[in-house]
Scaffold this active site. Structure first.
Site, PDB file in Angstrom:
ATOM      1  N   HIS A   1      45.393  11.537  49.232  1.00 45.27           N
ATOM      2  CA  HIS A   1      45.881  10.232  49.485  1.00 45.27           C
ATOM      3  C   HIS A   1      45.059   9.248  48.381  1.00 45.27           C
ATOM      4  CE1 HIS A   1      46.669  11.998  53.268  1.00 45.27           C
ATOM      5  NE2 HIS A   1      47.973  11.584  53.230  1.00 45.27           N
TER       6      HIS A   1
ATOM      7  N   HIS B   1      51.467   8.278  49.940  1.00 48.32           N
ATOM      8  CA  HIS B   1      52.969   8.169  49.830  1.00 48.32           C
ATOM      9  C   HIS B   1      53.651   7.423  48.811  1.00 48.32           C
ATOM     10  CE1 HIS B   1      52.512   4.622  52.336  1.00 48.32           C
ATOM     11  NE2 HIS B   1      53.397   4.219  52.196  1.00 48.32           N
TER      12      HIS B   1
ATOM     13  N   GLY C   1      59.080   9.149  51.224  1.00 44.79           N
ATOM     14  CA  GLY C   1      60.230   8.433  50.764  1.00 44.79           C
ATOM     15  C   GLY C   1      60.914   9.071  49.510  1.00 44.79           C
TER      16      GLY C   1
ATOM     17  N   MET D   1      61.027  15.496  53.710  1.00 49.16           N
ATOM     18  CA  MET D   1      61.192  15.730  55.195  1.00 49.16           C
ATOM     19  C   MET D   1      62.452  15.320  55.740  1.00 49.16           C
ATOM     20  SD  MET D   1      58.507  14.438  58.037  1.00 49.16           S
ATOM     21  CE  MET D   1      57.170  15.238  57.508  1.00 49.16           C
ATOM     22  N   SER D   2      62.682  14.055  55.513  1.00 46.65           N
ATOM     23  CA  SER D   2      63.820  13.695  56.315  1.00 46.65           C
ATOM     24  C   SER D   2      65.161  14.172  55.769  1.00 46.65           C
ATOM     25  CB  SER D   2      63.990  11.909  56.240  1.00 46.65           C
ATOM     26  OG  SER D   2      63.960  11.464  55.060  1.00 46.65           O
TER      27      SER D   2
END
Length: 209
Positions: free
Chosen positions: A125, A145, A179, A199-200
Protein backbone atom coordinates in the site's frame (compact mmCIF):
# COMPACT_ATOMS: atom_id res chain seq x y z
CA UNK A 1 1.96 -19.68 -12.64
CA UNK A 2 3.57 -17.79 -15.49
CA UNK A 3 3.63 -14.16 -14.41
CA UNK A 4 4.69 -13.06 -17.89
CA UNK A 5 1.30 -14.22 -19.20
CA UNK A 6 -0.79 -13.14 -16.21
CA UNK A 7 -2.68 -9.92 -16.95
CA UNK A 8 -5.99 -10.37 -15.14
CA UNK A 9 -6.26 -11.87 -11.65
CA UNK A 10 -9.67 -12.56 -10.15
CA UNK A 11 -10.05 -12.25 -6.37
CA UNK A 12 -12.79 -14.20 -4.60
CA UNK A 13 -15.24 -12.60 -2.20
CA UNK A 14 -18.11 -14.74 -0.93
CA UNK A 15 -19.78 -11.74 0.70
CA UNK A 16 -20.10 -9.93 -2.63
CA UNK A 17 -21.37 -13.09 -4.28
CA UNK A 18 -23.84 -14.29 -1.65
CA UNK A 19 -24.47 -11.27 0.58
CA UNK A 20 -23.24 -13.06 3.69
CA UNK A 21 -20.01 -13.81 5.55
CA UNK A 22 -21.44 -17.14 6.70
CA UNK A 23 -19.65 -20.24 5.44
CA UNK A 24 -21.94 -23.20 4.88
CA UNK A 25 -22.52 -25.73 2.14
CA UNK A 26 -24.79 -23.43 0.17
CA UNK A 27 -22.30 -20.56 0.23
CA UNK A 28 -19.46 -22.94 -0.60
CA UNK A 29 -21.36 -24.32 -3.59
CA UNK A 30 -22.13 -20.86 -4.95
CA UNK A 31 -18.52 -19.84 -4.59
CA UNK A 32 -17.27 -23.00 -6.26
CA UNK A 33 -19.79 -22.62 -9.09
CA UNK A 34 -18.45 -19.13 -9.82
CA UNK A 35 -14.84 -20.35 -9.60
CA UNK A 36 -15.69 -23.21 -11.96
CA UNK A 37 -17.24 -20.81 -14.45
CA UNK A 38 -14.26 -18.44 -14.37
CA UNK A 39 -11.75 -21.28 -14.65
CA UNK A 40 -13.50 -23.31 -17.33
CA UNK A 41 -13.96 -20.25 -19.53
CA UNK A 42 -10.55 -18.78 -18.63
CA UNK A 43 -12.13 -15.41 -17.91
CA UNK A 44 -9.02 -14.50 -15.93
CA UNK A 45 -5.41 -15.65 -16.00
CA UNK A 46 -5.37 -16.66 -12.33
CA UNK A 47 -7.53 -16.50 -9.21
CA UNK A 48 -6.69 -15.57 -5.64
CA UNK A 49 -8.84 -17.51 -3.16
CA UNK A 50 -8.94 -14.66 -0.66
CA UNK A 51 -11.43 -15.76 2.03
CA UNK A 52 -8.99 -14.88 4.83
CA UNK A 53 -11.69 -14.33 7.47
CA UNK A 54 -12.58 -18.03 7.46
CA UNK A 55 -11.34 -20.34 10.17
CA UNK A 56 -8.33 -22.31 8.95
CA UNK A 57 -10.26 -25.58 8.73
CA UNK A 58 -13.00 -23.86 6.70
CA UNK A 59 -10.45 -22.35 4.35
CA UNK A 60 -8.77 -25.74 3.98
CA UNK A 61 -12.13 -27.29 3.07
CA UNK A 62 -12.77 -24.60 0.44
CA UNK A 63 -9.22 -24.66 -0.91
CA UNK A 64 -9.26 -28.41 -1.46
CA UNK A 65 -12.40 -28.18 -3.60
CA UNK A 66 -11.21 -25.09 -5.46
CA UNK A 67 -7.83 -26.66 -6.22
CA UNK A 68 -9.53 -29.73 -7.68
CA UNK A 69 -11.58 -27.54 -10.00
CA UNK A 70 -8.65 -25.41 -11.09
CA UNK A 71 -6.31 -28.35 -11.62
CA UNK A 72 -8.94 -29.99 -13.81
CA UNK A 73 -9.27 -26.79 -15.85
CA UNK A 74 -5.50 -26.12 -15.95
CA UNK A 75 -6.17 -22.79 -14.30
CA UNK A 76 -3.77 -21.16 -11.78
CA UNK A 77 -5.19 -20.86 -8.26
CA UNK A 78 -3.36 -18.74 -5.69
CA UNK A 79 -4.08 -19.46 -2.04
CA UNK A 80 -4.22 -16.55 0.38
CA UNK A 81 -2.97 -15.94 3.91
CA UNK A 82 -3.04 -19.57 5.12
CA UNK A 83 0.53 -20.69 4.46
CA UNK A 84 0.13 -23.89 6.47
CA UNK A 85 -2.81 -24.93 4.30
CA UNK A 86 -0.78 -24.33 1.14
CA UNK A 87 2.12 -26.36 2.51
CA UNK A 88 -0.12 -29.42 2.87
CA UNK A 89 -0.19 -29.86 -0.91
CA UNK A 90 2.39 -31.29 -3.27
CA UNK A 91 3.24 -29.47 -5.38
CA UNK A 92 2.73 -26.45 -3.18
CA UNK A 93 0.43 -23.89 -4.82
CA UNK A 94 1.25 -20.17 -5.14
CA UNK A 95 0.48 -18.03 -2.10
CA UNK A 96 -0.51 -14.39 -1.65
CA UNK A 97 -0.01 -12.67 1.72
CA UNK A 98 -0.11 -9.33 3.51
CA UNK A 99 3.08 -7.51 4.44
CA UNK A 100 2.95 -8.71 8.10
CA UNK A 101 2.42 -12.31 6.93
CA UNK A 102 5.26 -11.90 4.45
CA UNK A 103 7.63 -10.76 7.18
CA UNK A 104 6.55 -13.71 9.35
CA UNK A 105 7.34 -16.07 6.47
CA UNK A 106 10.79 -14.53 6.17
CA UNK A 107 11.38 -15.16 9.84
CA UNK A 108 10.53 -18.83 9.30
CA UNK A 109 13.02 -18.97 6.45
CA UNK A 110 12.35 -22.58 5.43
CA UNK A 111 8.92 -21.47 4.23
CA UNK A 112 9.96 -18.17 2.70
CA UNK A 113 10.62 -16.83 -0.76
CA UNK A 114 12.46 -19.33 -2.91
CA UNK A 115 11.50 -22.16 -0.59
CA UNK A 116 8.49 -24.32 -1.33
CA UNK A 117 6.24 -21.59 -2.77
CA UNK A 118 6.46 -21.45 -6.57
CA UNK A 119 5.15 -17.88 -6.45
CA UNK A 120 4.75 -15.59 -3.46
CA UNK A 121 2.76 -12.39 -3.87
CA UNK A 122 2.45 -9.52 -1.40
CA UNK A 123 -0.24 -6.87 -0.93
CA UNK A 124 1.42 -3.45 -0.69
CA UNK A 125 0.00 0.00 0.00
CA UNK A 126 3.06 2.26 -0.12
CA UNK A 127 6.15 2.61 -2.29
CA UNK A 128 8.27 1.67 0.71
CA UNK A 129 6.35 -1.58 1.18
CA UNK A 130 6.74 -2.32 -2.52
CA UNK A 131 10.51 -1.88 -2.37
CA UNK A 132 10.75 -3.95 0.81
CA UNK A 133 8.71 -6.78 -0.71
CA UNK A 134 11.02 -6.93 -3.72
CA UNK A 135 14.15 -6.83 -1.59
CA UNK A 136 12.80 -9.66 0.58
CA UNK A 137 12.08 -11.91 -2.38
CA UNK A 138 8.45 -11.41 -3.41
CA UNK A 139 7.54 -12.81 -6.83
CA UNK A 140 5.06 -10.01 -7.48
CA UNK A 141 3.07 -7.38 -5.61
CA UNK A 142 -0.35 -5.79 -5.72
CA UNK A 143 -0.58 -2.00 -5.41
CA UNK A 144 -3.79 -0.59 -3.97
CA UNK A 145 -6.13 1.00 -3.98
CA UNK A 146 -5.82 2.74 -7.31
CA UNK A 147 -9.39 3.86 -8.01
CA UNK A 148 -12.38 4.63 -5.83
CA UNK A 149 -13.86 1.37 -4.59
CA UNK A 150 -16.80 0.31 -2.43
CA UNK A 151 -14.45 -2.08 -0.64
CA UNK A 152 -12.67 0.95 0.88
CA UNK A 153 -15.51 3.38 1.63
CA UNK A 154 -14.39 6.85 2.61
CA UNK A 155 -10.77 6.31 1.60
CA UNK A 156 -9.35 8.38 -1.22
CA UNK A 157 -7.84 6.32 -4.04
CA UNK A 158 -4.11 6.64 -4.65
CA UNK A 159 -4.51 7.00 -8.39
CA UNK A 160 -2.51 6.22 -11.49
CA UNK A 161 0.39 8.49 -10.53
CA UNK A 162 0.90 6.37 -7.42
CA UNK A 163 0.72 3.19 -9.49
CA UNK A 164 3.31 4.60 -11.88
CA UNK A 165 5.58 5.49 -8.95
CA UNK A 166 5.38 1.95 -7.58
CA UNK A 167 6.05 0.40 -10.98
CA UNK A 168 9.12 2.60 -11.42
CA UNK A 169 10.38 1.72 -7.93
CA UNK A 170 10.50 -2.07 -8.42
CA UNK A 171 11.43 -4.54 -11.14
CA UNK A 172 9.03 -7.36 -10.16
CA UNK A 173 5.49 -7.50 -11.62
CA UNK A 174 2.99 -5.04 -10.15
CA UNK A 175 -0.77 -5.67 -10.28
CA UNK A 176 -3.15 -2.74 -9.86
CA UNK A 177 -5.93 -3.36 -7.36
CA UNK A 178 -8.95 -1.41 -6.20
CA UNK A 179 -11.79 -0.10 -8.31
CA UNK A 180 -10.39 -1.62 -11.48
CA UNK A 181 -12.95 -2.30 -14.20
CA UNK A 182 -12.36 -3.55 -17.75
CA UNK A 183 -12.35 -0.03 -19.17
CA UNK A 184 -9.55 0.94 -16.75
CA UNK A 185 -7.21 -1.95 -17.50
CA UNK A 186 -5.34 -0.20 -20.30
CA UNK A 187 -4.66 2.89 -18.19
CA UNK A 188 -3.11 0.65 -15.53
CA UNK A 189 -0.94 -1.08 -18.11
CA UNK A 190 0.08 2.30 -19.51
CA UNK A 191 1.19 3.30 -16.00
CA UNK A 192 3.56 0.33 -15.98
CA UNK A 193 1.52 -2.39 -14.29
CA UNK A 194 1.96 -5.96 -15.45
CA UNK A 195 -1.74 -6.53 -14.98
CA UNK A 196 -4.75 -5.92 -12.76
CA UNK A 197 -6.74 -7.61 -10.01
CA UNK A 198 -10.53 -7.44 -10.01
CA UNK A 199 -12.97 -8.59 -7.37
CA UNK A 200 -16.46 -7.18 -7.98
CA UNK A 201 -16.26 -7.81 -11.73
CA UNK A 202 -15.78 -11.53 -11.04
CA UNK A 203 -17.56 -12.10 -7.72
CA UNK A 204 -20.39 -9.62 -7.71
CA UNK A 205 -23.94 -11.03 -7.80
CA UNK A 206 -23.67 -10.95 -11.59
CA UNK A 207 -20.47 -11.69 -13.47
CA UNK A 208 -19.52 -8.54 -15.37
CA UNK A 209 -16.99 -10.03 -17.78
Amino acid sequence: MNLNKTKKIAISNRNLLTGTDIYNQQVKNKLLDRIRHIASNHLADALILREKDLAEDQYEDLAEAALEICEREHFPLILHHFADVALEYSPVPPLHVSVPDFIALKQSSCRFGKGPFPSLGVSTHTVEEARMAEEMGASYITASHIFLTQCKPGLEPRGLDYLREVCEAVSIPVYALGGVHPDRIQSCLDAGASGVCMMSEYFGPKLKL
